[in-house]
Design an enzyme around this catalytic site. Structure first.
Site, PDB file in Angstrom:
ATOM      1  N   SER A  95       0.779  -1.233   0.000  1.00  0.00           N
ATOM      2  CA  SER A  95       0.000   0.000   0.000  1.00  0.00           C
ATOM      3  C   SER A  95       0.810   1.281   0.000  1.00  0.00           C
ATOM      4  CB  SER A  95      -0.956   0.004   1.195  1.00  0.00           C
ATOM      5  OG  SER A  95      -2.030  -0.862   0.938  1.00  0.00           O
ATOM      6  N   GLN A 166      -8.175 -17.082  -1.678  1.00  0.00           N
ATOM      7  CA  GLN A 166      -7.280 -17.235  -2.824  1.00  0.00           C
ATOM      8  C   GLN A 166      -6.066 -16.319  -2.708  1.00  0.00           C
ATOM      9  OE1 GLN A 166      -9.619 -16.457  -6.327  1.00  0.00           O
ATOM     10  NE2 GLN A 166     -11.021 -18.159  -5.954  1.00  0.00           N
ATOM     11  N   TYR A 204     -10.770   1.781   6.049  1.00  0.00           N
ATOM     12  CA  TYR A 204      -9.722   1.507   5.062  1.00  0.00           C
ATOM     13  C   TYR A 204     -10.203   0.470   4.050  1.00  0.00           C
ATOM     14  CZ  TYR A 204      -5.033   0.820   3.231  1.00  0.00           C
ATOM     15  OH  TYR A 204      -3.929   0.745   2.404  1.00  0.00           O
ATOM     16  N   SER A 205     -10.028   0.774   2.763  1.00  0.00           N
ATOM     17  CA  SER A 205     -10.485  -0.132   1.712  1.00  0.00           C
ATOM     18  C   SER A 205      -9.575  -0.041   0.498  1.00  0.00           C
ATOM     19  CB  SER A 205     -11.927   0.200   1.307  1.00  0.00           C
ATOM     20  OG  SER A 205     -12.334  -0.590   0.214  1.00  0.00           O
ATOM     21  N   ASN A 206      -8.995  -1.153   0.098  1.00  0.00           N
ATOM     22  CA  ASN A 206      -8.190  -1.182  -1.112  1.00  0.00           C
ATOM     23  C   ASN A 206      -9.001  -0.835  -2.347  1.00  0.00           C
ATOM     24  OD1 ASN A 206      -5.539  -2.110  -0.121  1.00  0.00           O
ATOM     25  ND2 ASN A 206      -6.668  -3.915   0.519  1.00  0.00           N
ATOM     26  N   GLY A 340       2.777  -0.499   4.027  1.00  0.00           N
ATOM     27  CA  GLY A 340       2.141  -1.371   3.057  1.00  0.00           C
ATOM     28  C   GLY A 340       2.557  -2.810   3.252  1.00  0.00           C
TER      29      GLY A 340
END
Length: 387
Positions: A95, A166, A204-206, A340
């Site tokens: 990140s 996955q 928080y969100s990718n 990150g």
């Protein structure tokens, strides 16, 4: 892929951080029990290794003198050969990619090609989904600012149960080379209900930075990685940084990356980084991280107005700015940076407000076993008396 101890809430969130490229800001908790930090960066790195990381390394730049940066290491880069980490080793930065993406978005804002209050749904390439099937997720209600500071409320796609297995769970071995299209990952996120209304709170969100990568493509006509290369890597001299797309290999030189899956340590060096995209695919070196944060914090990449926006943490109650966050250390010093992680790699960079003192460190596993260990690296540098 963050200072004596984290707050209890942040520590709980960190336990979830073994998703691809999750990163959370660290805040010193004055109510936590006091502990004596290591007096040197080297001692702090040895603590990271003692607590479970195969290897750890740091690079310290003072007075803006990149060429005179101080490198330290502990443990090994490769458990089989016993090779030590090297100053020029490449690694996945997770990140930390987000800070570069945010910088380009703010450059576009400064150029009046984009506005922070623009609705994200209106600034996406044709054919990219903006709403979810049967959910209330709707990018037409989310602004660019809310994507940057994680107040969009969008579900974090790396927390989808099937996908997370996955990406970093028991399915990693079978799926490590799967290729993921950004639009497909976005569809996974949008099919989940939002975690909050847009602008309501920090979460928080990718997914947010996955969307921003698509916005950069729509606004400039170029892939986000090409714009980062042209606008940041070249001007800041980041000659060892890349955005590999779906290339699973790391450039030479590099060590190995290790992940814990259940009770087993797995070599996770090689993987398809399209799982992360604009949220965390970057490959870099400690030296390039120091160069970037020195340039950014030193005001060489953004005009003053956008620098002020970058540092503004008001909408998140002091947790996160626009791709950057403040870490308040126990000695009273505040530094700015990001962290990150991605499979087999964790890194953090932090610097003084003027960018003249920067520290980047890394370990070759998914995250520190104890968040306080990472904090101790920063504390040993920014709080110890200068010699």
């Amino acid at each position: 892929m963050l200072h004596a101890l984290w707050s209890a809430a942040q520590a709980a969130l960190t336990a979830l951080a073994l998703t691809a490229c999750t990163a959370l800001p660290a805040v010193f908790d004055p109510s936590a029990p006091a502990s004596r930090p290591p007096t040197t960066t080297a001692a702090a790195l040895h603590r990271l290794v003692t607590d479970g990381a195969p290897g750890a390394a740091s690079l310290v730049t003072r007075d803006g003198r990149i060429g005179a940066s101080r490198f330290a290491t502990a443990g090994v880069a490769d458990l089989r050969s016993g090779r030590k980490m090297g100053r020029l080793d490449h690694f996945r930065a997770g990140s930390l990619t987000k800070t570069l993406v945010a910088t380009v978005v703010l450059q576009l804002v400064a150029e009046r090609k984009l506005a922070l209050d623009d609705r994200a749904g209106a600034r996406l390439p044709a054919g990219v989904p903006v709403t979810g099937a049967g959910s209330r997720s709707d990018l037409r209600r989310v602004t660019i600012r809310q994507l940057l500071d994680h107040t969009s409320g969008l579900f974090n796609y790396t927390q989808d149960h099937r996908l997370s297995e996955q990406l970093y769970g028991s399915g990693f071995g079978a799926h490590r080379y799967d290729r993921y299209a950004p639009a497909a990952l976005l569809r996974t996120a949008l099919d989940h209900p939002p975690v909050a209304a847009p602008g309501a709170r920090y979460s928080y969100s990718n997914t947010n930075y996955l969307v921003l990568g698509l916005v950069i493509r729509a606004v400039t006509g170029h892939p986000y990685a090409a714009e980062l290369d042209r606008r940041i890597l070249g001007p800041a001299g980041l000659h060892h940084t890349s955005f590999p797309g779906d290339d699973p290999a790391l450039p030479a030189p590099h060590g190995r990356g290790y992940s814990l899956i259940g009770d087993h340590r797995v070599d996770s060096t090689s993987l398809d980084p399209s799982r992360a995209g604009a949220a965390g695919e970057m490959v870099t070196t400690l030296g390039d991280l120091n160069r970037f944060f020195a340039a950014l914090l030193g005001g060489r990449l953004l005009p003053p107005r956008q620098m002020a926006e970058l540092r503004s943490e008001r909408p998140t109650d002091g947790v996160y700015g626009l791709g950057l966050y403040a870490t308040r250390l126990p000695c009273g010093v505040t530094v700015w940076g990001h962290n990150g992680d991605i499979n087999g790699s964790y890194a953090q960079s932090a610097g003084t407000a003027d960018g003249r003192h920067v520290v980047s460190y890394r370990i070759n596993t998914d995250a520190p076993a104890r968040p306080a260990d990472g904090t101790a690296v920063l504390t040993s540098e920014f709080c110890a008396p200068r010699t």
